[in-house]
Design a protein around this motif. Structure first.
Motif, PDB file in Angstrom:
ATOM      1  N   GLU A  22       0.830  -1.203   0.000  1.00 56.46           N
ATOM      2  CA  GLU A  22       0.000   0.000   0.000  1.00 56.46           C
ATOM      3  C   GLU A  22       0.866   1.255   0.000  1.00 56.46           C
ATOM      4  O   GLU A  22       0.612   2.207  -0.744  1.00 56.46           O
ATOM      5  CB  GLU A  22      -0.922  -0.001   1.220  1.00 56.46           C
ATOM      6  CG  GLU A  22      -2.042  -1.017   1.141  1.00 56.46           C
ATOM      7  CD  GLU A  22      -2.795  -1.179   2.450  1.00 56.46           C
ATOM      8  OE1 GLU A  22      -3.910  -1.711   2.428  1.00 56.46           O
ATOM      9  OE2 GLU A  22      -2.249  -0.789   3.520  1.00 56.46           O
ATOM     10  N   ARG A  23       1.900   1.247   0.824  1.00 56.78           N
ATOM     11  CA  ARG A  23       2.767   2.430   0.911  1.00 56.78           C
ATOM     12  C   ARG A  23       3.557   2.646  -0.369  1.00 56.78           C
ATOM     13  O   ARG A  23       3.759   3.789  -0.794  1.00 56.78           O
ATOM     14  CB  ARG A  23       3.711   2.289   2.109  1.00 56.78           C
ATOM     15  CG  ARG A  23       2.983   2.391   3.436  1.00 56.78           C
ATOM     16  CD  ARG A  23       3.938   2.360   4.610  1.00 56.78           C
ATOM     17  NE  ARG A  23       3.216   2.615   5.853  1.00 56.78           N
ATOM     18  CZ  ARG A  23       3.799   2.752   7.037  1.00 56.78           C
ATOM     19  NH1 ARG A  23       5.111   2.654   7.133  1.00 56.78           N
ATOM     20  NH2 ARG A  23       3.075   2.990   8.114  1.00 56.78           N
ATOM     21  N   LEU A  24       3.982   1.570  -1.004  1.00 55.98           N
ATOM     22  CA  LEU A  24       4.712   1.701  -2.262  1.00 55.98           C
ATOM     23  C   LEU A  24       3.813   2.153  -3.406  1.00 55.98           C
ATOM     24  O   LEU A  24       4.295   2.558  -4.461  1.00 55.98           O
ATOM     25  CB  LEU A  24       5.393   0.383  -2.609  1.00 55.98           C
ATOM     26  CG  LEU A  24       6.596   0.031  -1.726  1.00 55.98           C
ATOM     27  CD1 LEU A  24       7.088  -1.373  -2.021  1.00 55.98           C
ATOM     28  CD2 LEU A  24       7.722   1.031  -1.934  1.00 55.98           C
ATOM     29  N   MET A  25       2.506   2.068  -3.221  1.00 61.53           N
ATOM     30  CA  MET A  25       1.555   2.585  -4.199  1.00 61.53           C
ATOM     31  C   MET A  25       1.071   3.980  -3.823  1.00 61.53           C
ATOM     32  O   MET A  25       0.230   4.558  -4.506  1.00 61.53           O
ATOM     33  CB  MET A  25       0.352   1.638  -4.306  1.00 61.53           C
ATOM     34  CG  MET A  25       0.692   0.265  -4.846  1.00 61.53           C
ATOM     35  SD  MET A  25       1.055   0.294  -6.602  1.00 61.53           S
ATOM     36  CE  MET A  25      -0.612   0.399  -7.250  1.00 61.53           C
ATOM     37  N   GLY A  26       1.581   4.508  -2.706  1.00 64.01           N
ATOM     38  CA  GLY A  26       1.180   5.827  -2.262  1.00 64.01           C
ATOM     39  C   GLY A  26      -0.159   5.859  -1.561  1.00 64.01           C
ATOM     40  O   GLY A  26      -0.726   6.931  -1.344  1.00 64.01           O
ATOM     41  N   LEU A  27      -0.686   4.693  -1.184  1.00 63.00           N
ATOM     42  CA  LEU A  27      -2.001   4.625  -0.549  1.00 63.00           C
ATOM     43  C   LEU A  27      -1.900   4.746   0.969  1.00 63.00           C
ATOM     44  O   LEU A  27      -0.865   4.426   1.556  1.00 63.00           O
ATOM     45  CB  LEU A  27      -2.682   3.304  -0.906  1.00 63.00           C
ATOM     46  CG  LEU A  27      -3.186   3.174  -2.339  1.00 63.00           C
ATOM     47  CD1 LEU A  27      -3.511   1.727  -2.657  1.00 63.00           C
ATOM     48  CD2 LEU A  27      -4.408   4.056  -2.549  1.00 63.00           C
ATOM     49  N   PRO A  28      -2.968   5.179   1.605  1.00 58.59           N
ATOM     50  CA  PRO A  28      -2.980   5.225   3.070  1.00 58.59           C
ATOM     51  C   PRO A  28      -2.835   3.830   3.666  1.00 58.59           C
ATOM     52  O   PRO A  28      -3.288   2.836   3.088  1.00 58.59           O
ATOM     53  CB  PRO A  28      -4.360   5.814   3.397  1.00 58.59           C
ATOM     54  CG  PRO A  28      -4.770   6.541   2.156  1.00 58.59           C
ATOM     55  CD  PRO A  28      -4.194   5.756   1.017  1.00 58.59           C
ATOM     56  N   ASP A  29      -2.216   3.763   4.825  1.00 58.13           N
ATOM     57  CA  ASP A  29      -2.071   2.484   5.521  1.00 58.13           C
ATOM     58  C   ASP A  29      -3.429   1.852   5.784  1.00 58.13           C
ATOM     59  O   ASP A  29      -4.372   2.514   6.218  1.00 58.13           O
ATOM     60  CB  ASP A  29      -1.364   2.696   6.863  1.00 58.13           C
ATOM     61  CG  ASP A  29       0.104   3.037   6.717  1.00 58.13           C
ATOM     62  OD1 ASP A  29       0.726   3.311   7.746  1.00 58.13           O
ATOM     63  OD2 ASP A  29       0.610   3.022   5.579  1.00 58.13           O
ATOM     64  N   GLY A  30      -3.528   0.562   5.528  1.00 63.81           N
ATOM     65  CA  GLY A  30      -4.754  -0.166   5.826  1.00 63.81           C
ATOM     66  C   GLY A  30      -5.871   0.059   4.829  1.00 63.81           C
ATOM     67  O   GLY A  30      -7.002  -0.367   5.085  1.00 63.81           O
ATOM     68  N   TRP A  31      -5.586   0.643   3.695  1.00 62.64           N
ATOM     69  CA  TRP A  31      -6.648   0.940   2.728  1.00 62.64           C
ATOM     70  C   TRP A  31      -7.398  -0.314   2.299  1.00 62.64           C
ATOM     71  O   TRP A  31      -8.614  -0.289   2.101  1.00 62.64           O
ATOM     72  CB  TRP A  31      -6.057   1.635   1.507  1.00 62.64           C
ATOM     73  CG  TRP A  31      -7.067   2.064   0.491  1.00 62.64           C
ATOM     74  CD1 TRP A  31      -7.368   1.461  -0.693  1.00 62.64           C
ATOM     75  CD2 TRP A  31      -7.929   3.198   0.578  1.00 62.64           C
ATOM     76  NE1 TRP A  31      -8.359   2.145  -1.356  1.00 62.64           N
ATOM     77  CE2 TRP A  31      -8.720   3.216  -0.600  1.00 62.64           C
ATOM     78  CE3 TRP A  31      -8.113   4.204   1.530  1.00 62.64           C
ATOM     79  CZ2 TRP A  31      -9.680   4.214  -0.839  1.00 62.64           C
ATOM     80  CZ3 TRP A  31      -9.067   5.196   1.282  1.00 62.64           C
ATOM     81  CH2 TRP A  31      -9.835   5.187   0.111  1.00 62.64           C
ATOM     82  N   THR A  32      -6.696  -1.429   2.172  1.00 66.25           N
ATOM     83  CA  THR A  32      -7.328  -2.672   1.703  1.00 66.25           C
ATOM     84  C   THR A  32      -7.538  -3.688   2.820  1.00 66.25           C
ATOM     85  O   THR A  32      -7.908  -4.823   2.549  1.00 66.25           O
ATOM     86  CB  THR A  32      -6.466  -3.326   0.606  1.00 66.25           C
ATOM     87  OG1 THR A  32      -5.165  -3.633   1.159  1.00 66.25           O
ATOM     88  CG2 THR A  32      -6.286  -2.404  -0.583  1.00 66.25           C
ATOM     89  N   GLU A  33      -7.320  -3.292   4.070  1.00 74.47           N
ATOM     90  CA  GLU A  33      -7.305  -4.278   5.150  1.00 74.47           C
ATOM     91  C   GLU A  33      -8.688  -4.797   5.530  1.00 74.47           C
ATOM     92  O   GLU A  33      -8.860  -5.972   5.871  1.00 74.47           O
ATOM     93  CB  GLU A  33      -6.637  -3.666   6.384  1.00 74.47           C
ATOM     94  CG  GLU A  33      -6.395  -4.667   7.507  1.00 74.47           C
ATOM     95  CD  GLU A  33      -5.539  -4.085   8.615  1.00 74.47           C
ATOM     96  OE1 GLU A  33      -5.249  -4.838   9.576  1.00 74.47           O
ATOM     97  OE2 GLU A  33      -5.159  -2.901   8.537  1.00 74.47           O
ATOM     98  N   PHE A  34      -9.701  -3.920   5.456  1.00 80.20           N
ATOM     99  CA  PHE A  34     -11.038  -4.300   5.903  1.00 80.20           C
ATOM    100  C   PHE A  34     -12.071  -4.045   4.813  1.00 80.20           C
ATOM    101  O   PHE A  34     -11.919  -3.148   3.981  1.00 80.20           O
ATOM    102  CB  PHE A  34     -11.436  -3.505   7.151  1.00 80.20           C
ATOM    103  CG  PHE A  34     -10.548  -3.742   8.341  1.00 80.20           C
ATOM    104  CD1 PHE A  34     -10.677  -4.899   9.102  1.00 80.20           C
ATOM    105  CD2 PHE A  34      -9.582  -2.822   8.682  1.00 80.20           C
ATOM    106  CE1 PHE A  34      -9.850  -5.117  10.186  1.00 80.20           C
ATOM    107  CE2 PHE A  34      -8.751  -3.030   9.766  1.00 80.20           C
ATOM    108  CZ  PHE A  34      -8.888  -4.185  10.526  1.00 80.20           C
ATOM    109  N   GLY A  35     -13.150  -4.850   4.876  1.00 82.13           N
ATOM    110  CA  GLY A  35     -14.287  -4.650   4.002  1.00 82.13           C
ATOM    111  C   GLY A  35     -15.365  -3.845   4.683  1.00 82.13           C
ATOM    112  O   GLY A  35     -15.199  -3.344   5.801  1.00 82.13           O
ATOM    113  N   VAL A  36     -16.514  -3.744   4.045  1.00 85.73           N
ATOM    114  CA  VAL A  36     -17.569  -2.843   4.490  1.00 85.73           C
ATOM    115  C   VAL A  36     -18.162  -3.226   5.844  1.00 85.73           C
ATOM    116  O   VAL A  36     -18.585  -2.363   6.618  1.00 85.73           O
ATOM    117  CB  VAL A  36     -18.677  -2.754   3.411  1.00 85.73           C
ATOM    118  CG1 VAL A  36     -19.352  -4.112   3.211  1.00 85.73           C
ATOM    119  CG2 VAL A  36     -19.692  -1.685   3.753  1.00 85.73           C
TER     120      VAL A  36
END
Length: 353
Positions: free
Chosen positions: A304-318
């Motif tokens: 995520e960090r290497l893509m410039g995304l915030p930490d935990g962006w993909t960690e949880f679902g809805v």
């Protein structure tokens, strides 16, 4: 400020909508069929409509928006894919997005969308003996675009004609943030249907907006330091370098000891391309224990960090469910780097205002 809206086709984990929101553009709807990315997106954008399968959409019946973004499947265009080109089952879905754009413009008297943004792998420039990219340009313009005299499509260019203005550019994510992100080369094409602003959007120098907080519920602040060397060190100083597999193989063949050692990464080496099919390895050791180093793969948060995304962006679902590591890495590998998307959204916001 003028209210601008965005719709995202082949949405993935909503990097284009995140970049839009960071630049004052409202994401209205998204189309995606993969369950894990949809769940991630619903968590961060609870008010955004989810329209499902692109092949079942009618562009004249979905809410009209100012901007449509789409990164159509690249598997048949990629140099590491099957190279079937735009005729391949997955990459041919590009034409579904073009259909939806045309249907929306027909239904709104050519008012919406104003801008379309297409993203794909750099292999699209050479796929199909370079005929596929010509087909992409023709699909946007409605007419054949002749091959340049050089016999190849440049990494940056423009096509300007009646009713549409196109510009494209090869962008490598590693150069769009400091310190560097992962190496990720992608073609970004901007189509302006109501003016001659594509070049200003895509070529004008501007500051890339940095991410300081995660968007939506459940995320953590992004790292302010180097996004690559993320290790819980317990006070010890880690050394992290991108592992150069091809450099090592060449060194082994040549029996070049210095080059072999250098394959474990040199200071300033860019991080390798992040793939959806496999995790990227890197070399890691503590400063006081170089002999105890190892080669391992990126964690999901590091990716995520290497893509410039915030930490935990993909960690949880809805619903708060954890997304599996495999699904997270696949979604990240199929995604785009946030700083590149932010640069384009900032250009659209600035130019239209």
């Amino acid at each position: 400020m003028l209210v601008l809206t965005l719709g995202s086709l082949f949405d993935g984990i909503s990097v284009f909508p995140l970049a839009a929101r960071l630049n004052g553009i409202e994401p209205v709807w998204a189309s995606e069929i993969m369950k894990a990315p949809v769940s991630v997106t619903k968590r961060h954008f609870p008010g955004m409509l989810h329209l499902g399968d692109i092949t079942r959409l009618n562009g004249g019946k979905v809410p009209p928006v100012d901007i449509i973004t789409f990164g159509s499947p690249c598997q048949n265009l990629s140099r590491i894919g099957d190279r079937q080109g735009l005729g391949g089952v997955k990459s041919s879905l590009f034409f579904q997005a073009i259909r939806i754009i045309k249907e929306m413009r027909d239904a709104t008297g050519n008012i919406f969308p104003t801008i379309a943004v297409w993203e794909n792998v750099m292999g699209s420039l050479v796929s199909g003996n370079r005929a596929d990219y010509g087909a992409v340009l023709a699909a946007f313009t409605g007419r054949a675009v002749p091959m340049p005299a050089s016999g190849r499509w440049a990494n940056a260019g423009m096509v300007r004609g009646a009713g549409i203005d196109l510009a494209w550019r090869l962008m490598d994510a590693q150069y769009w943030a400091s310190p560097r992100l992962a190496r990720r080369q992608r073609i970004f094409l901007v189509a302006d249907f109501r003016g001659r602003r594509a070049a200003e959007i895509l070529f004008k120098p501007r500051t890339v907006q940095h991410i300081t907080v995660a968007g939506g519920k459940g995320g953590n602040p992004a790292a302010q330091g180097n996004r690559g060397p993320f290790i819980e060190t317990g006070g010890r100083i880690p050394q992290v370098r991108p592992f150069q597999m091809y450099r090592m193989r060449a060194a082994a063949v040549k029996q070049n000891h210095a080059q072999f050692i250098g394959s474990f990464g040199r200071e300033g080496d860019p991080y390798t391309t992040i793939l959806s099919s496999r995790a990227a390895p890197f070399a890691f050791w503590y400063e006081d224990d170089q002999a105890g180093g190892c080669i391992r793969c990126l964690t999901e948060r590091e990716t995520e960090r290497l893509m410039g995304l915030p930490d935990g962006w993909t960690e949880f679902g809805v619903t708060g469910e954890r997304i599996s590591p495999t699904q997270r890495q696949r979604a990240l590998g199929n995604s785009i780097a946030l700083p590149c998307a932010c640069y384009i959204m900032a250009g659209i916001r600035e130019t239209i205002d």
